[in-house]
Design a protein around this motif. Structure first.
Motif, PDB file in Angstrom:
ATOM      1  N   ARG A 260       0.825  -1.204   0.000  1.00  0.00           N
ATOM      2  CA  ARG A 260       0.000   0.000   0.000  1.00  0.00           C
ATOM      3  C   ARG A 260       0.864   1.261   0.000  1.00  0.00           C
ATOM      4  N   ILE A 261       1.869   1.273   0.861  1.00  0.00           N
ATOM      5  CA  ILE A 261       2.737   2.452   0.964  1.00  0.00           C
ATOM      6  C   ILE A 261       3.536   2.648  -0.314  1.00  0.00           C
ATOM      7  N   TRP A 262       4.070   1.578  -0.858  1.00  0.00           N
ATOM      8  CA  TRP A 262       4.850   1.720  -2.100  1.00  0.00           C
ATOM      9  C   TRP A 262       4.006   2.306  -3.225  1.00  0.00           C
ATOM     10  N   ARG A 263       2.779   1.839  -3.336  1.00  0.00           N
ATOM     11  CA  ARG A 263       1.919   2.365  -4.408  1.00  0.00           C
ATOM     12  C   ARG A 263       1.640   3.849  -4.187  1.00  0.00           C
ATOM     13  N   GLU A 264       1.422   4.247  -2.940  1.00  0.00           N
ATOM     14  CA  GLU A 264       1.223   5.668  -2.645  1.00  0.00           C
ATOM     15  C   GLU A 264       2.467   6.484  -2.989  1.00  0.00           C
ATOM     16  N   GLU A 265       3.628   5.849  -2.853  1.00  0.00           N
ATOM     17  CA  GLU A 265       4.890   6.531  -3.142  1.00  0.00           C
ATOM     18  C   GLU A 265       5.288   6.443  -4.618  1.00  0.00           C
TER      19      GLU A 265
END
Length: 285
Positions: A260-265
């Motif tokens: 989730r965090i990687w996609r947001e980044e």
């Protein structure tokens, strides 16, 4: 003289006990004793980082980092009543696992359907993993150790299915550390944790909890009964959600959180070497 004779008889008796009922030995006398070679393991780990699809390096790493408890684990299973039953019912797993037509006859929602979906989507087969191992050209031995080793290898993709970890870089590290929880070895530790640290390096500056993800995987593997000692036919017939509850396999929360965090980044979890990530910093969302 009598003491020498008693010792010889005890040795013969112990040797006889290291055989299955059909006479198959625990270890072929010609099988060499594994040697601990950490530098060799490190070399193959570096090569694996260059091409994670080249699984030959994984096998080489495990060969170079033998675990002292391996023989005990093999003996405890293969010479038990349970081991005898498993060998009779499941002498070799790839034909069972690759018979998707038969597996699809089981009810939807079972481990079998999830396994077939996973393997077909990823373009994988149990026979394909065997072929990768055979490329190493290692001599094969007809002993109980081989049966145990093959079974450990052939259940790898089932671990992906049961745990929910994908075939992305982090997912593979998580499965390796799940495996370490089940069957401790320095090979799993090296690839799992060094691989996780390499992911953190590739995504430098990211807030993704990579180490929490792999640690959760290791704890899950420790809590879950070893797949190598389960009836794989029975496991495939189980409802997937029920199997996870029964074997204490939780939702891989920290792994999902990393994605989730990687996609947001702006980082693709399935391509951490993409432009931006390869420079060590995640792209802006």
């Amino acid at each position: 003289m009598e003491q020498a004779a008693d010792f010889a008889n005890q040795s013969l008796s112990a040797h006889a006990q290291d055989r299955a009922r059909d006479g198959t030995p625990l270890r072929d006398p010609a099988r060499p004793e594994p040697k601990y070679r950490p530098l060799t393991a490190l070399h193959h780990f570096r090569e694996l980082l260059k091409d994670k699809e080249d699984t030959s390096h994984v096998f080489r790493i495990f060969e170079a980092l033998p675990n002292k408890s391996f023989k005990t684990r093999v003996r405890n299973l293969v010479l038990s009543e349970k081991g005898e039953r498993l060998r009779a019912d499941e002498p070799y797993l790839p034909p069972i696992l690759d018979d998707h037509e038969t597996l699809r006859e089981l009810p939807r929602g079972t481990v079998a359907h999830a396994y077939c979906d996973f393997m077909e989507t990823e373009g994988l087969s149990a026979a394909g993993l065997v072929a990768e191992a055979d490329k190493l050209g290692r001599r094969k031995y007809d002993d109980l150790t081989a049966w145990f080793s093959y079974r450990s290898r052939d259940t790898h993709d089932l671990m992906h299915v049961l745990t929910g970890y994908g075939r992305d870089a982090l997912g593979e590290q998580c499965v390796l550390l799940f495996t370490h929880g089940q069957q401790p070895s320095h090979g799993h530790l090296l690839i799992g944790y060094a691989g996780a640290l390499n992911i953190k390096k590739m995504t430098r500056g990211s807030k993704a909890p990579v180490l929490k993800a792999v640690r959760q995987a290791q704890r899950t593997g420790t809590a879950c009964p070893a797949l190598v000692g389960m009836s794989i036919r029975d496991l495939l017939a189980m409802n997937l959600d029920e199997a996870r509850r029964r074997f204490a396999i939780p939702e891989p929360h920290w792994y999902r959180e990393c994605h989730r965090i990687w996609r947001e980044e702006g980082v693709d979890p399935y391509n951490l070497l993409a432009t931006g990530a390869e420079e060590g910093a995640p792209q802006a969302a």
